[in-house]
Design a protein around this motif. Sequence first.
Motif, short mmCIF file in Angstrom:
data_model
loop_
_atom_site.label_atom_id
_atom_site.label_comp_id
_atom_site.label_asym_id
_atom_site.label_seq_id
_atom_site.Cartn_x
_atom_site.Cartn_y
_atom_site.Cartn_z
N ASN A 215 56.36 5.63 96.79
CA ASN A 215 56.93 6.66 97.41
C ASN A 215 58.27 7.01 97.30
OD1 ASN A 215 54.27 7.40 98.08
ND2 ASN A 215 54.55 6.02 100.19
N ILE A 216 59.31 6.07 97.27
CA ILE A 216 60.53 6.13 97.30
C ILE A 216 61.03 7.01 95.94
CG2 ILE A 216 62.77 4.95 97.04
CD1 ILE A 216 61.80 2.93 99.02
N ILE A 217 60.31 6.40 94.98
CA ILE A 217 60.83 7.10 93.65
C ILE A 217 60.48 8.49 93.58
CG2 ILE A 217 60.16 7.10 91.23
CD1 ILE A 217 59.68 3.74 91.57
N LYS A 218 59.20 8.81 94.40
CA LYS A 218 58.55 10.12 94.22
C LYS A 218 59.58 10.87 94.99
CE LYS A 218 53.86 9.25 93.91
NZ LYS A 218 52.33 9.47 94.39
N ILE A 219 60.05 10.57 96.17
CA ILE A 219 61.04 11.19 96.95
C ILE A 219 62.34 11.49 96.21
CG2 ILE A 219 62.43 11.12 99.28
CD1 ILE A 219 59.85 9.60 100.49
N GLY A 220 62.67 10.47 95.65
CA GLY A 220 64.04 10.27 94.96
C GLY A 220 63.98 11.66 93.86
N TRP A 221 62.93 11.68 93.05
CA TRP A 221 62.77 12.76 92.08
C TRP A 221 62.87 14.22 92.74
CZ3 TRP A 221 64.20 12.41 87.21
CH2 TRP A 221 63.66 11.12 86.72
N LYS A 222 62.31 14.31 93.90
CA LYS A 222 62.21 15.68 94.48
C LYS A 222 63.82 15.88 95.39
CE LYS A 222 60.07 18.36 97.77
NZ LYS A 222 61.21 19.06 98.61
N ALA A 223 64.45 14.71 95.42
CA ALA A 223 65.77 14.99 96.23
C ALA A 223 66.93 15.61 95.13
CB ALA A 223 66.18 13.47 96.53
N VAL A 224 66.61 14.79 93.87
CA VAL A 224 67.53 15.41 92.83
C VAL A 224 67.28 16.98 92.51
CG1 VAL A 224 67.98 15.27 90.29
CG2 VAL A 224 67.56 13.16 91.40
N LYS A 225 66.01 17.45 92.72
CA LYS A 225 65.96 18.93 92.59
C LYS A 225 66.66 19.71 94.00
CE LYS A 225 61.77 18.48 90.06
NZ LYS A 225 60.17 18.71 90.00
N ASP A 226 66.41 19.11 95.20
CA ASP A 226 66.78 19.53 96.26
C ASP A 226 68.31 19.59 96.33
OD1 ASP A 226 64.35 19.92 97.30
OD2 ASP A 226 64.38 17.84 98.33
N PHE A 227 68.94 18.54 95.78
CA PHE A 227 70.36 18.33 95.86
C PHE A 227 70.91 19.72 94.86
CE2 PHE A 227 70.68 13.40 95.90
CZ PHE A 227 70.27 13.61 97.30
N ARG A 228 70.31 20.21 93.82
CA ARG A 228 70.80 21.33 93.29
C ARG A 228 70.80 22.27 93.95
NH1 ARG A 228 67.23 19.39 88.89
NH2 ARG A 228 68.30 17.98 87.35
N VAL A 229 69.81 22.56 94.54
CA VAL A 229 69.70 23.75 95.57
C VAL A 229 70.61 23.82 96.76
CG1 VAL A 229 68.04 24.88 97.07
CG2 VAL A 229 67.15 24.01 94.86
N LEU A 230 70.64 22.61 97.30
CA LEU A 230 71.51 22.49 98.52
C LEU A 230 73.06 22.79 98.04
CD1 LEU A 230 69.74 20.00 100.35
CD2 LEU A 230 69.73 22.28 101.18
N LYS A 231 73.47 22.13 96.95
CA LYS A 231 74.74 22.38 96.57
C LYS A 231 75.04 23.80 96.41
CE LYS A 231 78.64 20.53 94.77
NZ LYS A 231 79.20 22.01 94.69
N LYS A 232 74.36 24.71 95.98
CA LYS A 232 74.53 26.11 95.69
C LYS A 232 75.12 26.71 97.16
CE LYS A 232 71.52 26.79 92.00
NZ LYS A 232 70.47 27.46 91.47
N ASP A 233 74.54 26.31 98.33
CA ASP A 233 75.00 26.80 99.54
C ASP A 233 76.34 26.19 100.16
OD1 ASP A 233 72.82 28.51 99.31
OD2 ASP A 233 71.47 26.71 100.37
N MET A 234 76.65 25.17 99.64
CA MET A 234 77.74 24.31 100.33
C MET A 234 79.09 24.98 99.88
SD MET A 234 76.03 20.52 100.01
CE MET A 234 77.47 19.79 100.90
N LYS A 235 79.89 25.21 100.77
CA LYS A 235 81.31 25.64 100.24
C LYS A 235 82.42 24.93 101.10
CE LYS A 235 79.91 30.33 99.27
NZ LYS A 235 79.81 31.99 99.75
N CYS A 236 83.52 24.52 100.72
CA CYS A 236 84.59 23.88 101.22
C CYS A 236 85.10 24.77 102.35
CB CYS A 236 85.51 23.17 100.53
SG CYS A 236 84.85 21.74 99.60
#
Length: 236
Positions: A215-236
């Motif tokens: 389950n951790i591995i599955k969550i991890g793979w999804k997390a990588v995709k989520d990181f890409r999406v969430l990074k677009k919304d982050m601004k310093c």
Amino acid sequence: MDSLFIVMPAYNEEDNIEKVVKQWYPILDGKGEKSRLVIADSGSTDATHAILEKLQKEYSKLEILSETKKQHGPKVIALYDYAIKQGGEYIFQTDSDGQTDPAEFNDFWESREQYDGIFGYRNVREDGKTRAFVEKVVCFLLRIYFGVTIPDANAPFRLMKAEILKKYLYKLPEDYNIPNILITTYFVYYHEKTLFKTISFKSRQGGENSINILNIIKIGWKAVKDFRVLKKDMKC
């Protein structure tokens, strides 16, 4: 006196839950009147819920959230949301499996005014080398994607000012699987006053972990995709 909400997700913790409640409940002593110990238990197939209901008769500031999703991440989000809406000034999250030590809480509490978030750092873990390796991979990915250096992103031992947590909690979907990782990232990325303190971390004290390595591995793979999406919304 500052109000404190101690929040814990629970799932099939009949072997641990009573001991954990009795260990953590005294932490509320000397805190503001609104202070509560709140446990989210939904989906348990053992006696966890019945034990919690019994304990409520003895502990008046123990509250149970039962209308949440079954998974750990959404429960954590629901708990944070509840604590914020109930007017808690400080929110402390830990787990209900007995792996953390309430004796280490006061050191965090005494530093609360100096920092917006104080996060546990499990430099020694008794829950297995595999999970420690996964945490190192997570921290490496956070450095690659977000440019942040974090020693431990997911430790279930964290004290946060509610007003600061509120800024970031609602950036996440309600069903997000790994909210603590992203919340830690937000605190560091946006330069909130953050401290990482070394904590102990025991092996599970009873029962079985509901999240296995697959389950951790599955969550991890999804997390990588989520990181890409969430990074677009982050601004310093």
